[in-house]
Design a protein around this motif. Sequence first.
Motif, PDB file in Angstrom:
ATOM      1  N   UNK A 140      25.031  33.832  40.197  1.00 26.91           N
ATOM      2  CA  UNK A 140      25.374  33.142  41.515  1.00 26.91           C
ATOM      3  C   UNK A 140      23.896  32.373  41.741  1.00 26.91           C
ATOM      4  N   UNK A 141      24.013  30.937  42.055  1.00 25.00           N
ATOM      5  CA  UNK A 141      22.927  30.337  42.431  1.00 25.00           C
ATOM      6  C   UNK A 141      22.885  29.728  43.689  1.00 25.00           C
ATOM      7  N   UNK A 142      23.641  30.260  44.608  1.00 24.48           N
ATOM      8  CA  UNK A 142      23.956  29.896  45.965  1.00 24.48           C
ATOM      9  C   UNK A 142      22.742  29.601  46.815  1.00 24.48           C
ATOM     10  N   UNK A 143      21.847  30.541  46.845  1.00 27.72           N
ATOM     11  CA  UNK A 143      20.641  30.617  47.641  1.00 27.72           C
ATOM     12  C   UNK A 143      19.864  29.535  47.574  1.00 27.72           C
ATOM     13  N   UNK A 144      19.600  29.243  46.079  1.00 27.28           N
ATOM     14  CA  UNK A 144      18.803  27.977  45.629  1.00 27.28           C
ATOM     15  C   UNK A 144      19.500  26.722  45.950  1.00 27.28           C
ATOM     16  N   UNK A 145      20.502  26.742  45.871  1.00 22.78           N
ATOM     17  CA  UNK A 145      21.221  25.436  46.025  1.00 22.78           C
ATOM     18  C   UNK A 145      21.282  25.282  47.536  1.00 22.78           C
ATOM     19  N   UNK A 146      21.397  26.164  48.278  1.00 26.55           N
ATOM     20  CA  UNK A 146      21.398  26.038  49.675  1.00 26.55           C
ATOM     21  C   UNK A 146      20.048  25.443  50.157  1.00 26.55           C
ATOM     22  N   UNK A 147      18.906  25.960  49.490  1.00 22.40           N
ATOM     23  CA  UNK A 147      17.510  25.202  49.803  1.00 22.40           C
ATOM     24  C   UNK A 147      17.438  23.919  49.410  1.00 22.40           C
ATOM     25  N   UNK A 148      17.755  23.756  48.160  1.00 17.67           N
ATOM     26  CA  UNK A 148      17.716  22.369  47.412  1.00 17.67           C
ATOM     27  C   UNK A 148      18.432  21.238  48.268  1.00 17.67           C
ATOM     28  N   UNK A 149      19.610  21.560  48.718  1.00 14.31           N
ATOM     29  CA  UNK A 149      20.368  20.578  49.343  1.00 14.31           C
ATOM     30  C   UNK A 149      20.098  20.538  50.740  1.00 14.31           C
ATOM     31  N   UNK A 150      19.260  21.365  51.528  1.00 18.85           N
ATOM     32  CA  UNK A 150      18.620  21.079  52.743  1.00 18.85           C
ATOM     33  C   UNK A 150      17.638  20.353  52.443  1.00 18.85           C
ATOM     34  N   UNK A 151      16.554  20.397  51.675  1.00 17.97           N
ATOM     35  CA  UNK A 151      15.498  19.632  51.507  1.00 17.97           C
ATOM     36  C   UNK A 151      15.812  18.212  51.089  1.00 17.97           C
ATOM     37  N   UNK A 152      16.866  18.154  50.387  1.00 21.22           N
ATOM     38  CA  UNK A 152      17.280  16.599  50.036  1.00 21.22           C
ATOM     39  C   UNK A 152      18.383  16.152  51.176  1.00 21.22           C
ATOM     40  N   UNK A 153      18.432  16.879  52.378  1.00 24.99           N
ATOM     41  CA  UNK A 153      19.222  16.314  53.438  1.00 24.99           C
ATOM     42  C   UNK A 153      20.660  15.987  52.896  1.00 24.99           C
ATOM     43  N   UNK A 154      21.258  16.866  52.082  1.00 22.33           N
ATOM     44  CA  UNK A 154      22.639  16.935  51.576  1.00 22.33           C
ATOM     45  C   UNK A 154      23.444  18.224  52.002  1.00 22.33           C
ATOM     46  N   UNK A 155      23.041  18.357  53.358  1.00 21.32           N
ATOM     47  CA  UNK A 155      23.699  19.961  53.578  1.00 21.32           C
ATOM     48  C   UNK A 155      25.409  20.055  53.430  1.00 21.32           C
ATOM     49  N   UNK A 156      26.082  19.072  53.310  1.00 20.32           N
ATOM     50  CA  UNK A 156      27.512  18.893  53.240  1.00 20.32           C
ATOM     51  C   UNK A 156      28.089  18.931  51.726  1.00 20.32           C
ATOM     52  N   UNK A 157      26.987  18.901  50.758  1.00 16.13           N
ATOM     53  CA  UNK A 157      27.454  18.812  49.577  1.00 16.13           C
ATOM     54  C   UNK A 157      27.466  20.200  48.970  1.00 16.13           C
ATOM     55  N   UNK A 158      28.551  20.352  48.090  1.00 15.72           N
ATOM     56  CA  UNK A 158      28.707  21.739  47.459  1.00 15.72           C
ATOM     57  C   UNK A 158      28.340  21.392  45.871  1.00 15.72           C
ATOM     58  N   UNK A 159      28.222  22.326  45.223  1.00 16.31           N
ATOM     59  CA  UNK A 159      27.801  22.165  43.644  1.00 16.31           C
ATOM     60  C   UNK A 159      29.086  21.542  43.088  1.00 16.31           C
ATOM     61  N   UNK A 160      30.368  21.766  43.350  1.00 15.40           N
ATOM     62  CA  UNK A 160      31.454  21.188  42.663  1.00 15.40           C
ATOM     63  C   UNK A 160      31.534  19.688  43.032  1.00 15.40           C
ATOM     64  N   UNK A 161      30.906  19.246  44.096  1.00 14.58           N
ATOM     65  CA  UNK A 161      31.031  17.814  44.294  1.00 14.58           C
ATOM     66  C   UNK A 161      30.033  17.216  43.254  1.00 14.58           C
ATOM     67  N   UNK A 162      29.208  17.775  42.640  1.00 18.01           N
ATOM     68  CA  UNK A 162      28.385  16.840  41.422  1.00 18.01           C
ATOM     69  C   UNK A 162      29.393  16.718  40.374  1.00 18.01           C
ATOM     70  N   UNK A 163      30.333  17.420  40.375  1.00 19.06           N
ATOM     71  CA  UNK A 163      31.349  17.322  39.242  1.00 19.06           C
ATOM     72  C   UNK A 163      32.284  15.767  39.740  1.00 19.06           C
ATOM     73  N   UNK A 164      32.422  15.793  40.927  1.00 25.35           N
ATOM     74  CA  UNK A 164      32.947  14.774  41.608  1.00 25.35           C
ATOM     75  C   UNK A 164      32.323  13.466  41.335  1.00 25.35           C
ATOM     76  N   UNK A 165      30.919  13.586  41.672  1.00 22.26           N
ATOM     77  CA  UNK A 165      29.932  12.537  41.705  1.00 22.26           C
ATOM     78  C   UNK A 165      30.094  11.933  40.097  1.00 22.26           C
TER      79      UNK A 165
END
Length: 390
Positions: free
Chosen positions: A313-338
């Motif tokens: 599980x990499x949820x905790x790291x992703x939560x911090x990364x997306x907060x720093x990038x101001x992308x708090x509504x983005x899920x990891x699976x959204x990277x596949x959408x992108x």
Amino acid sequence: MKTRLTDRVIQRHQHQLTQDRSSITDSVIKGFFVEIRKRSATFNLRSSIDGKMRVIKLGRFPEISTERARALCLEHKQRISQGATVDDLTKPVRSMTLDQFYRDHFLPWYQTYRRNSTNIVQLYRSTYHIRYGHRHLHTICQDDLRKLTKEMQDLGYAPGSVNRTVVILRGMLRRADDWGYCKIHSSLQKPPNLLPDHPRHERFLSREEAHRLQAVLQRRGATPVNLAILFLLYTGARRSEVLNADWAHVDFARQEWRIPISKNGRPRTVILSDRAVDILEQARAYQQRHFGKQARSVSTVFANPQTLQPYHNIWETWKRVRAEADLTDVRLHDLRHSYASTLINAGVSIYEVQKLLGHTNITTTQRYAHLASERLHEAVKLVDAGYGLE
């Protein structure tokens, strides 16, 4: 004394007790009562069985709560009405811990009859084992499912993920009951209360957001988790596929990565861009710098430096990364959408995107196609040009 039994009522009477023991009868369920002592309390059911008045011990407080004792009382009354004897009600409950059932029975069954066990293994380790692994099956009840729902909500999980986790746990317990390894808690006979799960608006990154995310990851350094997130962005692969990527399946010469078993149960090949290959090179360099002589024996591409095994599980790291990038509504699976929408906006056909994403059905790919509207905006400008006045 007669009143509605609750945990608070029992605790209050324990503090006020002036004699050796006291008895309180429940005002809701006939025959349900508790014997209170200074340091303990025992729940009982008084009922007529085979023409004789009997007292059946239900359990001790606070080892079981009043609500659990109440549910057990109702279950006993139902069994008595169906002809159960005293021996039926008092013989030891056949049960085992959740960890024992999962290890010895559920996982072997799952690996035999299900396509891929990776997801259930990760879910069990990260969620069920921590909370309930030591618990006996028959003690896990509806109240535990409600608490699990609240905990996951507080951690920020989406309603769909919470509901799936709750339903799988209840299904595991009911299967244990069906197979004869326990008699599940009576409260689990009815379906759990699930969260409202409204269809979510699909999210994908704009060019500027993708740049912002990459800048944050670059600033945080080329660690296995940060590189795994980048790899998700540049391959459109699923999270489980990336976390379990194996060096043996990477062909640098052909710039291809083979996934032995994908979500649909079939192998597939991911074509790697130059940037994706560069990410893999960084991952290999990291292992050579930090793993020393063990680097050669590590098969996982984005291995955990502590265990040298895949991350679960990499949820905790992703939560911090997306907060720093101001992308708090983005899920990891959204990277596949992108990944999919970027290809479509660049003019890649839906059939090519289907192949790159590993979909067996074109209908599945079409759900990504509507995410990308940039080319459509450009297309409608042709109408203005065609109808417009000079």
